[in-house]
Motif scaffolding. Structure first.
Motif, PDB file in Angstrom:
ATOM      1  N   ILE A  58       0.354  -8.059 -33.461  1.00  0.00           N
ATOM      2  CA  ILE A  58       0.686  -7.843 -32.041  1.00  0.00           C
ATOM      3  C   ILE A  58      -0.547  -7.368 -31.279  1.00  0.00           C
ATOM      4  N   ILE A  59      -1.269  -6.430 -31.866  1.00  0.00           N
ATOM      5  CA  ILE A  59      -2.481  -5.924 -31.216  1.00  0.00           C
ATOM      6  C   ILE A  59      -3.498  -7.051 -31.035  1.00  0.00           C
ATOM      7  N   ILE A  60      -3.684  -7.876 -32.058  1.00  0.00           N
ATOM      8  CA  ILE A  60      -4.622  -8.998 -31.974  1.00  0.00           C
ATOM      9  C   ILE A  60      -4.176  -9.977 -30.893  1.00  0.00           C
ATOM     10  N   SER A  61      -2.893 -10.243 -30.816  1.00  0.00           N
ATOM     11  CA  SER A  61      -2.367 -11.145 -29.778  1.00  0.00           C
ATOM     12  C   SER A  61      -2.618 -10.587 -28.388  1.00  0.00           C
ATOM     13  N   ILE A  62      -2.403  -9.297 -28.218  1.00  0.00           N
ATOM     14  CA  ILE A  62      -2.629  -8.655 -26.915  1.00  0.00           C
ATOM     15  C   ILE A  62      -4.106  -8.728 -26.541  1.00  0.00           C
ATOM     16  N   LEU A  63      -4.981  -8.425 -27.502  1.00  0.00           N
ATOM     17  CA  LEU A  63      -6.423  -8.490 -27.233  1.00  0.00           C
ATOM     18  C   LEU A  63      -6.850  -9.915 -26.858  1.00  0.00           C
ATOM     19  N   GLY A  64      -6.322 -10.896 -27.579  1.00  0.00           N
ATOM     20  CA  GLY A  64      -6.628 -12.296 -27.252  1.00  0.00           C
ATOM     21  C   GLY A  64      -6.154 -12.661 -25.857  1.00  0.00           C
ATOM     22  N   SER A  65      -4.989 -12.183 -25.492  1.00  0.00           N
ATOM     23  CA  SER A  65      -4.457 -12.439 -24.151  1.00  0.00           C
ATOM     24  C   SER A  65      -5.326 -11.785 -23.079  1.00  0.00           C
ATOM     25  N   ILE A  66      -5.784 -10.583 -23.349  1.00  0.00           N
ATOM     26  CA  ILE A  66      -6.656  -9.893 -22.399  1.00  0.00           C
ATOM     27  C   ILE A  66      -7.942 -10.695 -22.182  1.00  0.00           C
ATOM     28  N   VAL A  67      -8.504 -11.232 -23.255  1.00  0.00           N
ATOM     29  CA  VAL A  67      -9.718 -12.051 -23.146  1.00  0.00           C
ATOM     30  C   VAL A  67      -9.461 -13.252 -22.237  1.00  0.00           C
ATOM     31  N   VAL A  68      -8.369 -13.944 -22.473  1.00  0.00           N
ATOM     32  CA  VAL A  68      -8.037 -15.131 -21.675  1.00  0.00           C
ATOM     33  C   VAL A  68      -7.771 -14.753 -20.218  1.00  0.00           C
ATOM     34  N   ILE A  69      -7.019 -13.704 -19.995  1.00  0.00           N
ATOM     35  CA  ILE A  69      -6.684 -13.279 -18.631  1.00  0.00           C
ATOM     36  C   ILE A  69      -7.938 -12.878 -17.862  1.00  0.00           C
ATOM     37  N   CYS A  70      -8.788 -12.057 -18.472  1.00  0.00           N
ATOM     38  CA  CYS A  70     -10.012 -11.615 -17.778  1.00  0.00           C
ATOM     39  C   CYS A  70     -10.936 -12.783 -17.466  1.00  0.00           C
ATOM     40  N   GLY A  71     -11.112 -13.667 -18.422  1.00  0.00           N
ATOM     41  CA  GLY A  71     -11.958 -14.840 -18.188  1.00  0.00           C
ATOM     42  C   GLY A  71     -11.398 -15.726 -17.086  1.00  0.00           C
ATOM     43  N   SER A  72     -10.100 -15.919 -17.103  1.00  0.00           N
ATOM     44  CA  SER A  72      -9.458 -16.768 -16.086  1.00  0.00           C
ATOM     45  C   SER A  72      -9.534 -16.143 -14.700  1.00  0.00           C
ATOM     46  N   LEU A  73      -9.272 -14.843 -14.606  1.00  0.00           N
ATOM     47  CA  LEU A  73      -9.335 -14.176 -13.301  1.00  0.00           C
ATOM     48  C   LEU A  73     -10.757 -14.160 -12.748  1.00  0.00           C
ATOM     49  N   ALA A  74     -11.740 -13.970 -13.614  1.00  0.00           N
ATOM     50  CA  ALA A  74     -13.142 -13.978 -13.173  1.00  0.00           C
ATOM     51  C   ALA A  74     -13.530 -15.358 -12.641  1.00  0.00           C
ATOM     52  N   ARG A  75     -13.092 -16.406 -13.331  1.00  0.00           N
ATOM     53  CA  ARG A  75     -13.394 -17.764 -12.854  1.00  0.00           C
ATOM     54  C   ARG A  75     -12.624 -18.081 -11.582  1.00  0.00           C
ATOM     55  N   LEU A  76     -11.369 -17.700 -11.535  1.00  0.00           N
ATOM     56  CA  LEU A  76     -10.546 -17.973 -10.368  1.00  0.00           C
ATOM     57  C   LEU A  76     -11.098 -17.274  -9.128  1.00  0.00           C
ATOM     58  N   GLY A  77     -11.520 -16.032  -9.277  1.00  0.00           N
ATOM     59  CA  GLY A  77     -12.082 -15.279  -8.166  1.00  0.00           C
ATOM     60  C   GLY A  77     -13.519 -15.640  -7.849  1.00  0.00           C
ATOM     61  N   LYS A  78     -14.154 -16.402  -8.734  1.00  0.00           N
ATOM     62  CA  LYS A  78     -15.549 -16.814  -8.576  1.00  0.00           C
ATOM     63  C   LYS A  78     -16.447 -15.624  -8.236  1.00  0.00           C
ATOM     64  N   PHE A  79     -16.215 -14.510  -8.924  1.00  0.00           N
ATOM     65  CA  PHE A  79     -16.961 -13.289  -8.633  1.00  0.00           C
ATOM     66  C   PHE A  79     -18.452 -13.441  -8.898  1.00  0.00           C
ATOM     67  N   HIS A  80     -18.815 -14.133  -9.974  1.00  0.00           N
ATOM     68  CA  HIS A  80     -20.231 -14.312 -10.280  1.00  0.00           C
ATOM     69  C   HIS A  80     -20.915 -15.156  -9.209  1.00  0.00           C
TER      70      HIS A  80
END
Length: 144
Positions: A58-80
């Protein structure tokens, strides 16, 4: 409009706006990247502890989800991209301001009209870039 009114009202205000937006975009980008890096690096550590435990999975799944969510939000917001564009525009505006104030080429004759033309051109081109980014975001969301 006088030279002082334009420099203090329009030019300095735009420099401050782009500087603030650049710092905000950088901060958001760095936060998402930091969370993503930490979460991704914890996955192999947690996985190495005990693979048979349901809690670990469960912890590994949550961490994997956090990675995907953060990467997706950063790309969606085009912050870089926004960070770099806003910083570039801010520095271009500062450059024009200081060239004008020091009567350096192309402002040897204190050509106020030339300053206004160049500054407004920089701002206008940034607005076009923003419009293109907004259109890309909208198309990206529609295609999902």
């Amino acid at each position: 409009m006088s030279v002082e009114e334009y420099i203090n009202g329009r030019l300095t205000e735009q420099i401050n706006w782009y500087d603030k937006k650049s710092m905000q975009a950088k901060k958001r980008y760095m936060i998402f990247q930091t969370i993503e890096i930490i979460s991704a690096s914890l996955i192999p550590i947690v996985n190495g502890l005990v693979t048979e435990s349901a809690q670990i999975r469960i912890i590994i799944s949550i961490l994997g989800s956090i990675v995907v969510i953060c990467g997706s939000l950063a790309r969606l917001g085009k912050f870089h991209e926004n960070w770099l564009h806003y910083r570039q525009t801010c520095e271009l505006l500062k450059h024009e301001k200081y060239l004008f104030l020091t009567s350096t080429t192309p402002y040897e004759e204190q050509s106020f009209q030339l300053l206004v033309e160049r500054v407004e051109s920089i701002i206008s081109s940034e607005n076009v870039n923003w419009s293109q980014l907004a259109t890309e975001k909208r198309e990206e969301m529609i295609s999902r």
